[in-house]
Design a protein around this motif. Structure first.
Motif, short mmCIF file in Angstrom:
data_model
loop_
_atom_site.label_atom_id
_atom_site.label_comp_id
_atom_site.label_asym_id
_atom_site.label_seq_id
_atom_site.Cartn_x
_atom_site.Cartn_y
_atom_site.Cartn_z
N PRO A 1 3.70 1.71 9.85
CA PRO A 1 4.48 2.66 9.55
C PRO A 1 3.87 3.91 9.48
CG PRO A 1 3.97 1.71 7.54
CD PRO A 1 3.22 0.88 8.75
N SER A 2 4.25 4.95 9.36
CA SER A 2 3.29 6.19 9.04
C SER A 2 2.42 6.13 7.71
CB SER A 2 4.38 7.55 8.70
OG SER A 2 5.57 7.23 7.78
N ALA A 3 1.44 6.54 7.77
CA ALA A 3 0.23 6.23 6.84
C ALA A 3 0.23 6.92 5.47
CB ALA A 3 -1.16 6.26 7.37
N ASN A 4 1.56 7.29 5.04
CA ASN A 4 1.54 8.08 3.86
C ASN A 4 2.19 7.14 2.81
OD1 ASN A 4 3.88 8.39 5.83
ND2 ASN A 4 5.10 8.77 4.20
N ARG A 5 2.35 7.63 1.52
CA ARG A 5 2.86 6.96 0.57
C ARG A 5 4.34 7.25 0.69
NH1 ARG A 5 1.23 3.55 -3.17
NH2 ARG A 5 2.79 4.05 -4.48
N ALA B 1 0.98 -1.37 0.07
CA ALA B 1 -0.03 -0.08 -0.13
C ALA B 1 0.76 1.43 0.09
CB ALA B 1 -0.89 -0.05 1.11
N LYS B 2 1.81 1.33 0.78
CA LYS B 2 2.82 2.63 0.90
C LYS B 2 3.82 2.57 -0.21
CE LYS B 2 4.92 3.84 4.55
NZ LYS B 2 4.93 5.24 5.28
N GLY B 3 4.04 1.58 -1.05
CA GLY B 3 5.24 1.31 -2.02
C GLY B 3 6.53 1.47 -1.23
N PRO C 1 5.32 13.39 2.80
CA PRO C 1 5.23 13.87 4.35
C PRO C 1 4.22 13.01 5.01
CG PRO C 1 4.80 15.83 2.91
CD PRO C 1 4.97 14.70 1.89
N SER C 2 4.48 12.74 6.43
CA SER C 2 3.76 11.85 7.28
C SER C 2 2.37 12.57 7.48
CB SER C 2 4.57 11.66 8.80
OG SER C 2 5.65 10.88 8.20
N PRO C 3 1.32 11.81 7.56
CA PRO C 3 0.14 12.27 7.79
C PRO C 3 -0.22 12.56 9.25
CG PRO C 3 0.00 10.06 7.63
CD PRO C 3 1.21 10.29 7.49
MG MG Z 1 7.37 7.29 7.77
#
Ligand code: MG
Ligand code: TXA
Length: 325
Positions: free
Chosen positions: A134-138, A49-51, A142-144
């Motif tokens: 992990p942080s829920a960004n691609r 999902a994040k790549g 930037p982190s969400p």
């Molecule tokens: Mg991160």
């Protein structure tokens, strides 16, 4: 995708985790993209999902300081840090317990763990079990720090988004590796390195903390990737930041904006923040909103080199294409 408001029952999110689906949830730092840590297929979905590069391990989120079955051994320093900072934005890297699934660790014999200081995150973990997130960004963006950012980045890859409003800190956790002789800071975060040292005495600091291009080694796998960047170009003013130079550059670049710690003399294109905490809280959200306005260039300056300023500089040096001053 289901979006749950802060007052909604978390049952659909807990069910989704148990079914092996992904759930985005708020923490006090940034939003996480969670999978049940003990379900390797679900953990694989996080990477897809994040790549995210498959050699970059995930943090396991737990609901209390009981790490039996997750890490092999809790050192004296680790115990002191847990006592002082959990629940809170401190992540420990320790040797992984033999029985704990290795999917979260990207092939390493260590595991990163933290106990988040957020009631919704804790309720989810207590309902479903330890959550790898992990942080829920691609990857690379930037982190969400708000649920909208997660929806914009990950959309249908996530079964449920738990919306807890804006995150309190807006910067990720501080990561301390406690596997060696002396604790080693791998990533500065919402807890200043000074606060870690006040708790356990002098620590080592990985070279990538202050120099983004420092050669990385096996202990800091995440530090070699480009992170935290908006689409706009970022120019970082090092040192105290020269307001005269800022004015000149703003004249030369009429579509540029600035994010500045300290007084801005009321320039329309400068947003000023009273201190590093305030800029830290807003930084990633501003990167996203300035991108939405198609601002091509962002100047950032006035960031102190110590305490939370050191964390900000770590993120900004990775985001910046140029340093000024
Ligand atoms: Mg991160
Ligand atoms: O505040 C945070 O830490 C947020 C929230 C969601 O908890 N999470 C977060 O996760 O920032 P992520 O995946 O974006 O960053 C985790 C970092 C990566 O740089 C990764 O390389 C490092 O932690 N890490 C994870 N496991 C590790 C391990 N076993 N050894 C060394 N570094 C590890």
């Amino acid at each position: 995708m289901i979006i749950l408001g802060a007052d909604a029952s978390l049952a659909p999110a807990i069910d989704a985790l148990r079914r092996g689906e992904l759930v985005a949830f708020p923490t006090e730092t940034v939003y996480g993209l969670g999978a049940l840590a003990t379900d390797p297929d679900a953990v694989a979905k996080v990477y897809a999902a994040k790549g995210r590069p498959s050699d970059n391990p995930l943090i396991v989120h737990v609901a209390d300081g009981d790490l039996s079955g997750v890490v092999e051994h809790v050192s004296e320093a680790a115990r002191a840090l847990i006592q002082a900072f959990w629940p809170g934005p401190l992540t420990l890297v320790a040797r992984r317990a033999p029985g704990f699934p290795d999917a979260v660790s990207a092939g390493r014999d260590t595991v990163a763990v933290r106990c988040p200081d957020h009631p919704l995150a804790l309720e989810l973990i207590r309902g479903a079990g330890p959550i790898a997130a992990p942080s829920a960004n691609r990857s690379g963006s930037p982190s969400p720090t708000r649920a909208e950012h997660v929806v914009a980045d990950l959309g249908e890859a996530v079964a449920v988004v738990v919306d807890g409003g804006p995150c309190a800190h807006g910067l990720e956790s501080t990561i301390v590796d406690v596997t060696g002789e002396r604790p080693l800071v791998l990533r500065p975060g919402a807890i200043p390195i000074e606060a870690v040292e006040a708790c356990i005495g002098p620590v080592e600091v990985h070279p990538s903390v202050d120099a983004p291009d420092a050669a990385t080694d096996a202990r800091a796998p995440g530090m070699r990737y480009r992170h935290y960047s908006p689409s706009a170009e970022v120019w970082l003013f090092e040192g105290p930041g020269d307001p005269g130079l800022l004015r000149t550059l703003l004249r030369r670049h009429p579509r540029a904006r600035a994010l500045w710690i300290g007084a801005s003399e009321g320039h329309a294109r400068v947003e000023s923040f009273p201190d590093a905490e305030a800029l830290g809280h807003a930084l990633y959200a501003r990167f996203r909103s300035l991108d939405a306005e198609r601002v091509p260039l962002i100047f950032v300056g006035g960031v102190p080199a110590e305490q939370l300023g050191r964390t900000l500089l770590n993120r900004l040096r990775k985001a910046a294409s140029r340093t000024v001053g």
